[in-house]
Design a protein around this motif. Structure first.
Motif, PDB file in Angstrom:
ATOM      1  N   GLN A 362       0.831  -1.210   0.000  1.00 27.05           N
ATOM      2  CA  GLN A 362       0.000   0.000   0.000  1.00 27.05           C
ATOM      3  C   GLN A 362       0.868   1.265   0.000  1.00 27.05           C
ATOM      4  N   PHE A 363       1.957   1.236   0.760  1.00 29.86           N
ATOM      5  CA  PHE A 363       2.901   2.357   0.832  1.00 29.86           C
ATOM      6  C   PHE A 363       3.438   2.687  -0.569  1.00 29.86           C
ATOM      7  N   HIS A 364       3.887   1.653  -1.286  1.00 36.59           N
ATOM      8  CA  HIS A 364       4.445   1.882  -2.627  1.00 36.59           C
ATOM      9  C   HIS A 364       3.351   2.282  -3.625  1.00 36.59           C
ATOM     10  N   ALA A 365       2.166   1.702  -3.475  1.00 39.50           N
ATOM     11  CA  ALA A 365       1.055   2.034  -4.385  1.00 39.50           C
ATOM     12  C   ALA A 365       0.662   3.506  -4.245  1.00 39.50           C
ATOM     13  N   MET A 366       0.605   4.005  -3.012  1.00 35.05           N
ATOM     14  CA  MET A 366       0.270   5.421  -2.786  1.00 35.05           C
ATOM     15  C   MET A 366       1.332   6.335  -3.395  1.00 35.05           C
ATOM     16  N   ARG A 367       2.595   5.993  -3.217  1.00 33.99           N
ATOM     17  CA  ARG A 367       3.686   6.821  -3.739  1.00 33.99           C
ATOM     18  C   ARG A 367       3.663   6.839  -5.277  1.00 33.99           C
ATOM     19  N   ALA A 368       3.263   5.700  -5.856  1.00 35.90           N
ATOM     20  CA  ALA A 368       3.231   5.604  -7.324  1.00 35.90           C
ATOM     21  C   ALA A 368       2.160   6.504  -7.933  1.00 35.90           C
ATOM     22  N   LEU A 369       1.156   6.875  -7.142  1.00 37.92           N
ATOM     23  CA  LEU A 369       0.093   7.762  -7.657  1.00 37.92           C
ATOM     24  C   LEU A 369       0.628   9.148  -7.987  1.00 37.92           C
ATOM     25  N   GLY A 370       1.675   9.569  -7.277  1.00 43.57           N
ATOM     26  CA  GLY A 370       2.182  10.924  -7.482  1.00 43.57           C
ATOM     27  C   GLY A 370       1.281  11.948  -6.816  1.00 43.57           C
TER      28      GLY A 370
END
Length: 375
Positions: A362-370
């Motif tokens: 979830q941490f990486h998915a949120m960061r990938a949103l920009g």
């Protein structure tokens, strides 16, 4: 009096959560330590740093020995009283700054002589002098004096440097003596070579320390190489002692280090970024200098509870940064430190619940949103 001790509460894969007990309070691990280089976390009041959730600060032996001097701080009641911080303090040994900042340094078996980057005055740090300086400062966690070789370097050079650091570790241990309530950490070296890391860990474990640092990383080798070392190096260290990765780092570096078994980290990044207009959020990095923020009434992060996000708009933060107002660095630093501590708290909870992998995804998915779309 509370002794220094570490208790491991939960593990999830290699990730660990626990508590370090010290006479000045508990340190929840994994822990992020804000850096208070010259007896202050830049742009922050000590009580504000505590309000972000920090359990411990780092102070710099090299900077404090040069100005205002360890002897002066000791006369004034020690570093905690001097800087108005009642919780634990870890001091580094001075080794890294001597290598990176000092002019005209000369390295021998005995120690390092160098000229101050402030006024050119001549100084010497040996393992014994480093222990004396840190005793005068009164820090709770003391780091043994080591040599930090600049990477890349040949295996032979890394091996020679590591073995010197191990001899200095023994001298640091001998000079530290018996100081109830205070801890001494050894520092593993060995570059990116597994055999040298293992040799270093064995030497340190034989000497015996209260905790163990993984040194010589985050010095330009890149994240992939750093994670490559962290895939095996923590496993060479005693399970029942805290493991400290020095000088790390960006949020994804921190998460990757915790995933690989690291308990403590420090970095100037949240405070330095704050002073240069960079904010770290769940959706990655924001450059408040950019014109897109000039008319934006929204906060940096609508889910963040720090004062910068609760009370101020992106437009205001853009304006005060552009106007060189001091409050810009204060608010952005507070936000960054709050965010870093929020990550630590969420990781501690996820490890305890056995859901670290899901949290990390979830941490990486949120960061990938920009960042959120401009208005």
């Amino acid at each position: 009096m509370t002794k220094f001790s570490f208790s491991l509460h939960n593990t999830d894969g290699a990730a660990r959560t626990g508590v370090i007990d010290t006479p000045r309070g508990q340190i929840r691990t994994p822990a992020f330590m804000p850096v208070g280089t010259a007896a202050t976390v830049k742009a922050m009041m000590p009580e504000s740093v505590a309000a972000t959730g920090a359990d411990i600060l780092l102070g710099n032996t090299y900077h404090l020995m040069l100005r205002p001097t360890a002897e002066r701080i000791d006369r004034l009641g020690g570093l905690h009283r001097f800087m108005n911080w009642s919780k634990p303090i870890l001091t580094d040994s001075g080794g890294f700054q001597v290598m990176s900042l000092a002019d005209l340094r000369k390295l021998t078996e005995h120690g390092v002589t160098f000229k101050s980057h402030i006024d050119g005055s001549k100084h010497e740090i040996t393992p014994e002098r480093s222990m004396e300086i840190q005793r005068l400062l009164g820090s709770d966690i003391v780091m043994c004096f080591d040599e930090c070789p600049a990477l890349p370097a040949s295996d032979a050079a890394v091996a020679e440097s590591m073995r010197l650091s191990m001899r200095w570790a023994q001298r640091s241990r001998d000079a530290f003596g018996d100081r109830p309530g205070h801890a001494l950490f050894g520092i593993m070296q060995g570059g990116v070579t597994p055999e040298l890391r293992e040799e270093s860990a064995e030497a340190l474990t034989r000497i015996g320390f209260d905790g163990y640092a993984i040194g010589g990383l985050a010095v330009g080798e890149g994240q992939a190489a750093m994670f490559g070392v962290l895939d095996y190096a923590p496993g060479f260290l005693p399970v029942d002692k805290p493991r400290y990765l020095m000088g790390v780092g960006k949020p994804d570096d921190i998460v990757g280090a915790v995933k690989r078994g690291v308990d403590m980290m420090d970095c100037v990044l949240p405070s330095r970024s704050g002073r240069t207009g960079q904010a770290w959020t769940r959706r990655g990095q924001i450059n408040i200098k950019n014109a897109r923020h000039a008319d934006d009434p929204r906060p940096l992060d609508e889910d963040c509870t720090c004062p910068a996000c609760r009370n101020y708009s992106r437009a205001y933060l853009h304006h005060v940064f552009r106007s060189n107002e001091m409050i810009s660095g204060m608010l952005l630093t507070w936000h960054n430190l709050h965010y870093f501590q929020q990550i630590m708290g969420e990781m501690r909870a996820a490890i305890a619940a056995g859901t670290f992998d899901a949290w990390e995804e979830q941490f990486h998915a949120m960061r990938a949103l920009g960042d959120i779309e401009p208005l």
